[in-house]
Design a protein around this motif. Structure first.
Motif, short mmCIF file in Angstrom:
data_model
loop_
_atom_site.label_atom_id
_atom_site.label_comp_id
_atom_site.label_asym_id
_atom_site.label_seq_id
_atom_site.Cartn_x
_atom_site.Cartn_y
_atom_site.Cartn_z
N GLN A 33 0.84 -1.20 0.00
CA GLN A 33 0.00 0.00 0.00
C GLN A 33 0.88 1.25 0.00
O GLN A 33 2.03 1.18 0.35
CB GLN A 33 -0.87 -0.01 1.28
N GLY A 34 0.28 2.36 -0.35
CA GLY A 34 0.97 3.63 -0.18
C GLY A 34 1.53 4.25 -1.45
O GLY A 34 2.04 5.36 -1.42
N ASN A 35 1.46 3.52 -2.59
CA ASN A 35 1.91 4.09 -3.88
C ASN A 35 3.33 4.66 -3.78
O ASN A 35 3.58 5.84 -4.06
CB ASN A 35 0.93 5.17 -4.35
N VAL A 36 4.26 3.77 -3.41
CA VAL A 36 5.64 4.18 -3.11
C VAL A 36 6.58 3.73 -4.23
O VAL A 36 6.55 2.56 -4.64
CB VAL A 36 6.09 3.57 -1.77
N ALA A 37 7.43 4.64 -4.71
CA ALA A 37 8.47 4.27 -5.66
C ALA A 37 9.41 3.26 -5.00
O ALA A 37 9.63 3.30 -3.79
CB ALA A 37 9.25 5.51 -6.11
N ASN A 38 9.97 2.34 -5.80
CA ASN A 38 10.66 1.19 -5.23
C ASN A 38 11.98 0.88 -5.95
O ASN A 38 12.36 1.57 -6.90
CB ASN A 38 9.73 -0.02 -5.25
N ASP A 39 12.67 -0.16 -5.49
CA ASP A 39 13.97 -0.54 -6.05
C ASP A 39 13.88 -0.88 -7.54
O ASP A 39 14.79 -0.57 -8.31
CB ASP A 39 14.54 -1.76 -5.30
N MET A 40 12.79 -1.53 -7.92
CA MET A 40 12.60 -1.89 -9.33
C MET A 40 12.55 -0.63 -10.20
O MET A 40 13.18 -0.57 -11.27
CB MET A 40 11.30 -2.68 -9.44
N MET A 41 11.85 0.38 -9.73
CA MET A 41 11.78 1.65 -10.46
C MET A 41 13.14 2.35 -10.49
O MET A 41 13.52 2.96 -11.49
CB MET A 41 10.69 2.55 -9.85
N ALA A 42 13.87 2.23 -9.39
CA ALA A 42 15.21 2.84 -9.33
C ALA A 42 16.12 2.22 -10.39
O ALA A 42 16.86 2.92 -11.09
CB ALA A 42 15.81 2.65 -7.93
N THR A 43 16.04 0.90 -10.53
CA THR A 43 16.84 0.21 -11.56
C THR A 43 16.44 0.68 -12.95
O THR A 43 17.31 0.97 -13.80
CB THR A 43 16.63 -1.32 -11.44
N TYR A 44 15.14 0.77 -13.18
CA TYR A 44 14.61 1.19 -14.50
C TYR A 44 15.14 2.57 -14.90
O TYR A 44 15.65 2.75 -16.01
CB TYR A 44 13.08 1.18 -14.41
N TYR A 45 15.05 3.52 -14.01
CA TYR A 45 15.50 4.88 -14.36
C TYR A 45 17.03 4.95 -14.46
O TYR A 45 17.56 5.63 -15.34
CB TYR A 45 14.96 5.89 -13.35
N ALA A 46 17.73 4.24 -13.58
CA ALA A 46 19.20 4.26 -13.65
C ALA A 46 19.70 3.67 -14.96
O ALA A 46 20.69 4.15 -15.53
CB ALA A 46 19.78 3.49 -12.47
N GLN A 47 19.00 2.66 -15.47
CA GLN A 47 19.38 2.07 -16.76
C GLN A 47 19.30 3.09 -17.90
O GLN A 47 19.98 2.95 -18.91
CB GLN A 47 18.44 0.89 -17.10
N ARG A 48 18.46 4.12 -17.72
CA ARG A 48 18.19 5.09 -18.78
C ARG A 48 18.83 6.46 -18.49
O ARG A 48 18.48 7.46 -19.11
CB ARG A 48 16.68 5.20 -18.98
N ALA A 49 19.81 6.46 -17.57
CA ALA A 49 20.40 7.71 -17.10
C ALA A 49 21.28 8.40 -18.14
O ALA A 49 21.74 9.53 -17.92
CB ALA A 49 21.20 7.48 -15.82
N SER A 50 21.53 7.76 -19.29
CA SER A 50 22.32 8.43 -20.34
C SER A 50 21.50 9.47 -21.10
O SER A 50 22.05 10.23 -21.90
CB SER A 50 22.91 7.41 -21.32
N ALA A 51 20.19 9.53 -20.85
CA ALA A 51 19.39 10.64 -21.40
C ALA A 51 19.93 11.95 -20.85
O ALA A 51 20.38 12.01 -19.70
CB ALA A 51 17.92 10.48 -21.00
N GLY A 52 19.90 13.02 -21.65
CA GLY A 52 20.30 14.32 -21.13
C GLY A 52 19.44 14.72 -19.95
O GLY A 52 19.91 15.29 -18.96
N LEU A 53 18.15 14.39 -20.03
CA LEU A 53 17.19 14.69 -18.96
C LEU A 53 16.17 13.57 -18.91
O LEU A 53 15.61 13.19 -19.93
CB LEU A 53 16.47 16.02 -19.25
N ILE A 54 15.95 13.04 -17.71
CA ILE A 54 14.82 12.13 -17.46
C ILE A 54 13.74 12.93 -16.75
O ILE A 54 14.00 13.61 -15.77
CB ILE A 54 15.21 10.95 -16.56
N VAL A 55 12.51 12.83 -17.26
CA VAL A 55 11.35 13.31 -16.49
C VAL A 55 10.62 12.06 -16.02
O VAL A 55 10.13 11.28 -16.85
CB VAL A 55 10.43 14.21 -17.32
N ALA A 56 10.59 11.84 -14.72
CA ALA A 56 9.99 10.63 -14.18
C ALA A 56 8.48 10.63 -14.43
O ALA A 56 7.87 11.65 -14.73
CB ALA A 56 10.29 10.52 -12.69
N GLU A 57 7.90 9.46 -14.29
CA GLU A 57 6.47 9.28 -14.55
C GLU A 57 5.61 10.21 -13.70
O GLU A 57 6.01 10.64 -12.63
CB GLU A 57 6.07 7.84 -14.29
#
Length: 365
Positions: A33-57
């Motif tokens: 519960q609680g709609n909390v960002a998690n480790d899986m999401m952290a991995t997903y965004y870190a994999q895509r960190a070569s973008a000049g800018l990430i705007v998260a969901e």
């Protein structure tokens, strides 16, 4: 090979490594519960960190701001801590990440907001729009939205304060800045577009009045964290989630001028991007460019060639590539080297776990 896309660019106080943006894409994988960002999401965004800018969901600023099951929030301490995992992971890969602050207004169902009636600029239902709710299975249940109630002046003040606090929370969570979601038929868009706003007070009627809520929200975000950390997303010609404007070619350059007045870091424009969508008129793009002085991002159906052209023509400073980033975590490298792009699996876009989120490989010869 693209040249312009790989030039550095100044965004507020930040120097970005390239002009490729990973735009916000709802993936509905926040922990319950609680709609909390998690480790899986952290991995997903870190994999895509070569973008000049990430705007998260899109990230709801309050419990009332949630439109769909399993989307993350940024209004509780637990949610701030969850997002800190994400921002730490992206920064460890030398990435830059902004939070997208989201209030859906009428594009929700009481089951997603604790049984309450949704709020909007006006008591007008978004016809034909469905959202998904948690029906106790891994498959979301799609239901029709309901008629919202028109926001009172007190409601408007309260939501402006929620945006203010959400921006502070985003900085506490380690985000480099925030993007205000004023597009795609959600709350701020419901005030802007003529056909979703039938108010008779200072927030409805004339174009100036319909832009007032946007103006006041941007002002409070700038006050909270500084103009150099604020971006805004608009969707001038889309009719997503039932919002339609009678004269978008007039409305949106006027909106751009409102944003320009606040000297925010960037304006991010979502073009219509379904398969047989019309092209955005070049004259309109010029109007938007002339109305806004700082970094201008366009997103929607771009490939490397079109992106390069838009930057070279002076119509854009950065380009967002949405769905290609889902299945190509190393998208900038693929563009730079002319490598083919992997297709994404539409069945794993929303909900679920690692499959279709973090298991897309980088390019291998």
């Amino acid at each position: 090979m693209s040249q312009s896309l790989f030039q550095t660019i100044q965004l507020g106080q930040l120097t970005l490594n390239n002009r490729i943006v990973m735009p916000p894409m709802t993936r509905s994988r926040a922990s319950q519960q609680g709609n909390v960002a998690n480790d899986m999401m952290a991995t997903y965004y870190a994999q895509r960190a070569s973008a000049g800018l990430i705007v998260a969901e899109g990230t709801q600023i309050s419990a009332m701001g949630q439109g769909y099951a399993w989307t993350p929030g940024i209004y509780s301490q637990e949610q701030i801590a969850g997002w800190k995992k994400v921002t730490d992971a992206v920064h460890a890969e030398n990435g830059v990440i902004f939070a997208q602050l989201w209030h859906v207004g009428r594009v929700t169902h009481p089951d997603n907001i604790g049984g309450a009636q949704p709020i909007s600029s006006s008591a007008l239902k978004a016809e034909g729009v469905k959202v998904f709710i948690d029906n106790g299975s891994d498959e979301p249940g799609f239901v029709d939205v309901v008629e919202p109630r028109e926001m009172t002046k007190e409601d408007i003040k309260a939501v402006i304060q929620e945006y203010h606090q959400a921006a502070l929370n985003a900085v506490e969570a380690g985000f480099d800045g925030i993007e205000l979601h004023a597009a795609n038929g959600y709350l701020i868009n419901q005030f802007i577009d003529s056909e979703s706003n039938n108010r008779t007070d200072e927030y409805g009627g004339s174009l100036e009045n319909r832009l007032r809520f946007l103006d006041e929200v941007v002002a409070t975000l700038v006050d909270a964290i500084g103009a150099d950390k604020v971006g805004v997303r608009l969707a001038p010609l889309t009719t997503l989630n039932g919002t339609v404007d009678a004269n978008p070619l007039e409305t949106y350059p006027a909106a751009a001028k409102v944003l320009n007045k606040h000297n925010i870091a960037y304006m991010h424009i979502a073009e219509v991007d379904w398969d047989d969508a019309p092209e955005t008129p070049v004259e309109f793009k010029r109007d938007m460019r002339e109305s806004f002085s700082n970094v201008l991002i366009w997103a929607g159906k771009y490939d490397a060639e079109k992106a390069e052209q838009a930057i070279n023509d002076g119509l854009a400073d950065m380009i967002g590539f949405g769905r290609p980033f889902v299945s190509n975590p190393d998208l900038p490298s693929r563009i730079e080297n002319g490598h083919p792009l992997a297709p994404h699996d539409p069945n794993t876009l929303f909900g679920g776990a690692e499959k279709g989120l973090t298991d897309y490989p980088v390019y291998a010869k």
